[in-house]
Scaffold this active site. Sequence first.
Site, PDB file in Angstrom:
ATOM      1  CG  ASN A 194      -0.443  -0.039   2.501  1.00  0.00           C
ATOM      2  OD1 ASN A 194       0.717  -0.381   2.673  1.00  0.00           O
ATOM      3  ND2 ASN A 194      -1.233   0.327   3.491  1.00  0.00           N
ATOM      4  CE  LYS A 215       8.068 -11.035   0.706  1.00  0.00           C
ATOM      5  NZ  LYS A 215       7.278 -10.434  -0.395  1.00  0.00           N
ATOM      6  CB  ALA A 253       3.763  -6.616  -1.477  1.00  0.00           C
ATOM      7  CD  GLU A 260       5.624   0.173  12.549  1.00  0.00           C
ATOM      8  OE1 GLU A 260       4.445   0.468  12.791  1.00  0.00           O
ATOM      9  OE2 GLU A 260       6.580   0.710  13.119  1.00  0.00           O
ATOM     10  CG  LEU A 261       1.911  -6.302  13.063  1.00  0.00           C
ATOM     11  CD1 LEU A 261       1.703  -7.326  14.157  1.00  0.00           C
ATOM     12  CD2 LEU A 261       2.568  -6.934  11.844  1.00  0.00           C
ATOM     13  CB  CYS A 271      -1.670   0.683   8.405  1.00  0.00           C
ATOM     14  SG  CYS A 271      -0.397   1.928   8.290  1.00  0.00           S
TER      15      CYS A 271
END
Length: 481
Positions: free
Chosen positions: A149, A172, A174, A247-248, A281
């Site tokens: 995002n 890495k 997305a 960071e979820l 988020c």
Amino acid sequence: MRDRWLINGAWCDGDTGSTFDVRDPASDAIVATLPCAGEKQATAAVDAASRALPAWAALPFDTRAEHLRRAADAMTAAQRELAAVVTQECGKPLAEAEGEVRYAADYLRSAAEQSQALQQEVFDARRPGVRAIAVPEPVGVCAVITPWNFPIAMLARKAAPALAAGCTVVAKPAEETPLSAIAFGELMLQAGVPAGALNVVAGDAPAIGAAWLADPRVRKLSFTGSTEVGRMLMRGAAEQVIRCSMELGGHAAFIVLEGADVPAAVQGALAAKFRNAGQTCICPNRFLVHRSIAGAFTAQLALAAADLMVGPGTDPATRVGPLINDEAVRKVRNHVADALQRGARLVVGGDTRRLPNRPDRFFEPTVLADCHPEMLCFQEETFGPVAPVMAVSQSADAVRIANASPWGLAGYVFGPTAEAERVARQLACGVVGVNEPAPSNAYAPFGGVKWSGFGREGGHWGIGEYLTTKYLAVREQAGTP
Ligand code: NAP
């Protein structure tokens, strides 16, 4: 544009023999076909990062900072080109993508400025005759895994402080948005960051993640993404006792207090909610509005939301682009249907808008009234342009409902300043905007609590995540200098 992986300063093909396509979410057109990296390349990336580590860590911090400043300037100079890449693979409007590139460059500059975090400190350890010194040291090779995002900003937010601290990086991105990461890698190389200091691979995510977490040379994992994947990676990190920053997901409450300036709150809601089509988020997911103004707020928000132009991010008039993929559309539809079935009132939007010759991925800005905490949209992240509004009688109710979530990343409070700040201090989350719809800033600490994770990014807090402290207790040997 490169279409291969960056390992040890060279552009490499994948090791799995397969490829994957990157698609423009606004058209479904294939914009690149990339080699799929797997375990072997993940390990080759760690080999390179591990070899590059001693020389990079030994550089004076201001030399490393100089590389980052050069990269920031190059990024600013290439803002439009980089924004076009972001929009092409992630769908957000070009103006927002340019904002993201500026934000990414700010992280490079902010990390470059954090030299004070890298100075050793002589302190009083209450040991007579002993000189006590705290020496900050880089943690070592860092694995960073980023979401789609904010494909360039999330990478810069991790790689910049890691490199400034003297760590080397294996990254890495997305699989939806690897091109921004490749462009970032190329820019860093051109800015003089030496071969191996930053490596970028993507493809078979589980194989890459497993290879990194099993490798004792990897000493840090910084992850941004869903809580579900974060949990799994933390379990994997336990084996080699790898230090983590997580960071979820978020589930922000947007509280509007009695006495709030309603038009200002509406403008704030509009900016915070519909940016990146609601796929951020820190996006407000629950609007808790004082009963005395809930009607006016909802009506004005609906009017303003209906005015937002929905379309491809490449159209300069677009304010709300496509959702990232069909799965995202299904989730948003499901949240709206659940809310309506449980008694919500649809004020505007409610479904996708069909655009000629485009995939069915353009969700209309949606406002729902009469919402309540039993609805799915009040229980988990929608990640789409849906604003569910609930009227509350007092600020204590708003705080209680906001804090009832297991997530705690961001929150917003709009209203008279002193009262809004008082309420903000009661919210169980890591970042709060008080009459401010865009609190994130490369110089400020960003991160969550509870299921939203731990660790902070930005400013000296961000660089601290990549440092460990060595304590020297020095007793003088008699007769020696
Ligand atoms: P995601 O599905 O968790 O994916 C994030 C990253 O993890 C991607 O690079 C993904 O790779 C990788 N991944 C997935 N499975 C993996 C595995 N087994 N091993 C190693 N890596 C693996 O999240 P997303 O859908 O991209 O991003 C949306 C989520 O991110 C939302 O929940 C949002 O709130 C959160 N987010 C949080 C912040 C924050 O700062 N707190 C910021 C932005 C987004 P592939 O894509 O290749 O599968």
